[in-house]
Design a protein around this motif. Structure first.
Motif, PDB file in Angstrom:
ATOM      1  N   ALA A 143      -7.721  10.309   4.191  1.00 25.22           N
ATOM      2  CA  ALA A 143      -6.606  10.855   3.419  1.00 25.22           C
ATOM      3  C   ALA A 143      -5.427   9.888   3.387  1.00 25.22           C
ATOM      4  CB  ALA A 143      -6.177  12.197   4.007  1.00 25.22           C
ATOM      5  N   ARG A 144      -5.077   9.339   4.541  1.00 24.92           N
ATOM      6  CA  ARG A 144      -3.942   8.417   4.615  1.00 24.92           C
ATOM      7  C   ARG A 144      -4.219   7.138   3.832  1.00 24.92           C
ATOM      8  NH1 ARG A 144      -2.288   8.107  10.873  1.00 24.92           N
ATOM      9  NH2 ARG A 144      -0.893   6.489  10.039  1.00 24.92           N
ATOM     10  N   ALA A 145      -5.455   6.654   3.909  1.00 23.40           N
ATOM     11  CA  ALA A 145      -5.807   5.438   3.174  1.00 23.40           C
ATOM     12  C   ALA A 145      -5.751   5.682   1.668  1.00 23.40           C
ATOM     13  CB  ALA A 145      -7.197   4.957   3.578  1.00 23.40           C
ATOM     14  N   ALA A 146      -6.257   6.834   1.233  1.00 20.34           N
ATOM     15  CA  ALA A 146      -6.228   7.154  -0.195  1.00 20.34           C
ATOM     16  C   ALA A 146      -4.794   7.208  -0.706  1.00 20.34           C
ATOM     17  CB  ALA A 146      -6.934   8.484  -0.448  1.00 20.34           C
ATOM     18  N   GLU A 147      -3.905   7.809   0.084  1.00 16.10           N
ATOM     19  CA  GLU A 147      -2.504   7.908  -0.320  1.00 16.10           C
ATOM     20  C   GLU A 147      -1.874   6.520  -0.435  1.00 16.10           C
ATOM     21  OE1 GLU A 147       1.069  10.772   1.032  1.00 16.10           O
ATOM     22  OE2 GLU A 147       0.494   9.323   2.575  1.00 16.10           O
ATOM     23  N   ASN A 186      -9.059   6.228  16.370  1.00 12.63           N
ATOM     24  CA  ASN A 186      -7.610   6.316  16.205  1.00 12.63           C
ATOM     25  C   ASN A 186      -7.287   6.245  14.711  1.00 12.63           C
ATOM     26  OD1 ASN A 186      -4.844   5.898  16.038  1.00 12.63           O
ATOM     27  ND2 ASN A 186      -4.754   4.527  17.794  1.00 12.63           N
ATOM     28  N   PRO A 187      -6.775   7.342  14.113  1.00  6.52           N
ATOM     29  CA  PRO A 187      -6.509   7.311  12.663  1.00  6.52           C
ATOM     30  C   PRO A 187      -5.457   6.294  12.265  1.00  6.52           C
ATOM     31  CG  PRO A 187      -5.670   9.339  13.667  1.00  6.52           C
ATOM     32  CD  PRO A 187      -6.489   8.654  14.707  1.00  6.52           C
ATOM     33  N   ASP A 188      -4.572   5.923  13.188  1.00  5.87           N
ATOM     34  CA  ASP A 188      -3.581   4.889  12.865  1.00  5.87           C
ATOM     35  C   ASP A 188      -4.259   3.549  12.604  1.00  5.87           C
ATOM     36  OD1 ASP A 188      -1.443   6.634  13.132  1.00  5.87           O
ATOM     37  OD2 ASP A 188      -1.168   6.198  15.257  1.00  5.87           O
ATOM     38  N   ILE A 189      -5.354   3.319  13.308  1.00  2.93           N
ATOM     39  CA  ILE A 189      -6.137   2.094  13.099  1.00  2.93           C
ATOM     40  C   ILE A 189      -7.147   2.294  11.978  1.00  2.93           C
ATOM     41  CG2 ILE A 189      -7.791   0.505  14.156  1.00  2.93           C
ATOM     42  CD1 ILE A 189      -6.430   1.080  16.857  1.00  2.93           C
TER      43      ILE A 189
END
Length: 502
Positions: A187-191, A439-442
């Motif tokens: 989700a974060r990458a798509a945004e 780790n979603p930040d990574i």
């Protein structure tokens, strides 16, 4: 454990390098490694190894490697080791064989037999570093009449569109089949990338509603997690009729992966297998599909594109024609190499057709019927690289979904044991101790890096062809040449053989 089946892999430990730090023991969710106090050294039960390589990657002294076992049954060209082991497993359990990820068998990969043509003297190449290169893609219907206002300016009368900065999206992977942290990464990458990710048929976790502008939600036969707020939160809604890894059957999420959180999101009981029906029980014709499409459009005030996803099968061109006429804005086609969290092995490995052949036939059929602009086409099913994206677009796609490639970017090692819920990389699991390993930040940064790299390569390949926009590449089969393909394959793909004059 079935004692008839020998270990498929062997754990090899270098005793001179091993310091018995027990990292491998702590990191393995399958219980392969153990410390023997009496011997004062590490041991390994190779029969439990799935070759996920977690222990190999994290061993501080590089004392481990996993090798294919050379133990074999008596050679028999008619009965392979794999076939014999599968019979032993079914004789032991009485159950249907389950497998994860895509079809691993040695079928042709047609993208590997297609080359991209390049421009030279008469049609000079374009330098993407110094000249504009348009990779923006709009997905949706474009069959409206061009209108202008009294000053001659174009009036925007297009139906709802999905705007992508690059022709790549993250394909459907449900919360349950993959972890919370994996979903957050997507989700974060798509945004950040200005593209979209697909929730799959598992509903949308409340924490991820904030990514709605970059989210495609799915309505599948089980209707898991589907409600009005879910539909309103998304940028687009996808009706899943089928998927490449298991055409003709429904979905299956093992109960071991349905945690309390997944249960709440999917609106199903905790710990019970989630098996969605093969058909939608309100869809038995194109007319029924049309009714669901317009029900969704009514529920979302005609503000969101509706996608219909189907598996690549032999009559997919006729199916796509019907879908285009049923009111869908986008058709998603999933080839037989498509990945999955769990599918019957026999279905995954024997049903469906390659995405390259399906795509070429769908694009040709829609053009012949004069309705290509009535619908966008997105394809999936083992897109390996930016070159595959370029070739898919030249064969007629508007954009591509990537799934397995995205999971590889997150750390997946394709051990194909997703259905067990013991993913050592924190991706295809719901165990809290394993989920936290991703780790979603990574994770999201690695996904951004992957798509960014592919986008640069797409621009370079387009420049080499003398093409400066995705729109000019779409369906431009003159830029493709086949190598090692027979006449029938070339005809279906609609391309010439390399070296053949026009």
């Amino acid at each position: 454990m079935d004692t008839f089946i020998p270990a498929e892999y062997e754990v090899v430990r270098n005793s001179e390098l091993c310091i018995a730090c027990r990292v491998c023991e702590r990191q393995c969710s399958n219980g392969v490694h153990a410390y023997d106090k009496d011997l004062g050294k590490m041991t390994a039960d190779s029969t439990k190894c799935v070759n996920c390589h977690r222990c190999v990657c994290l061993c501080p002294t590089h004392a481990l490697k996993i090798v294919k076992s050379d133990d074999t049954y008596k050679l028999n060209a008619n009965w392979s080791n794999q076939t014999m082991n599968e019979i032993y497993r079914q004789a032991n359990s009485g159950g249907v064989l389950l497998s994860s990820m895509g079809n691993p068998n040695d079928y042709p990969i047609y993208f590997n037999n297609i080359l991209v043509n390049a421009s030279q003297v008469t049609n000079p190449p374009i330098d993407p570093l110094r000249e504009p290169m348009e990779t923006t893609v709009y997905l949706g219907k474009k069959d409206v009449e061009i209108k202008r206002d009294i000053q001659g300016r174009l009036i925007d009368n297009l139906p709802p569109q999905l705007k992508l900065t690059t022709p790549i999206m993250f394909s459907a992977m449900s919360y349950g089949s993959i972890s919370y942290n994996a979903h957050e990464s997507l989700a974060r990458a798509a945004e950040e990338l200005g593209i979209f990710y697909n929730t799959g048929e598992g509903g949308l976790h409340k924490d991820f509603y904030k990514y709605g502008k970059n989210t495609i939600v799915q309505v599948a036969s089980g209707r898991f997690g589907v409600h009005e707020e879910y539909l309103q939160a998304a940028a687009a809604i996808e009706i899943k009729m089928g998927q490449g890894a298991k055409p003709g059957i429904g979905g299956h999420l093992p109960g071991s992966k349905i945690s309390e959180d997944v249960s709440r999101t999917r609106m199903i009981p905790q710990g019970v297998d989630a098996i969605s029906p093969a058909p939608h029980h309100d869809i038995y014709s194109i007319e029924d599909l049309r009714q669901l499409i317009y029900s969704i459009k009514e529920a979302t005030a005609y503000k969101k594109p509706v996608i219909v996803k189907v598996a690549a099968v032999h009559n997919v061109a006729a199916i796509a024609s019907g879908i285009a006429r049923s009111g869908a804005d986008i058709i998603a086609i999933d080839g037989f190499r498509g990945g999955t969290g769990a599918a019957p092995t026999r279905i995954r490995d024997n049903v469906g057709i390659p995405i390259e052949l399906a795509l070429a036939q769908v694009d040709e059929r829609l053009r012949q019927e004069g309705i290509r602009d009535s619908v966008s086409v997105v394809v999936a099913g083992s897109i390996h690289s930016s070159a595959d994206v370029v070739k898919a677009i030249a064969l007629g796609a508007d954009a591509c979904y990537i799934g397995t490639a995205a999971l590889l970017a997150l750390g997946c090692h394709l051990c194909r044991s997703c259905h067990t819920g013991k993913c050592n990389w924190g991706i295809a699991t719901q165990r809290p101790d394993l989920v936290k390993r991703l780790n979603p930040d990574i994770g999201y940064k690695r996904l951004v890096n992957l798509v960014t790299a592919w986008s640069h390569e797409i621009q370079e390949m387009m420049g080499g062809m003398g093409i400066n926009s995705i729109e000019a590449l779409k369906g431009n089969r003159l830029m493709l040449r086949g190598v090692g393909l027979n006449e029938t394959e070339l005809k279906i793909l609609g391309i010439h053989h390399a070296g053949e004059s026009m």
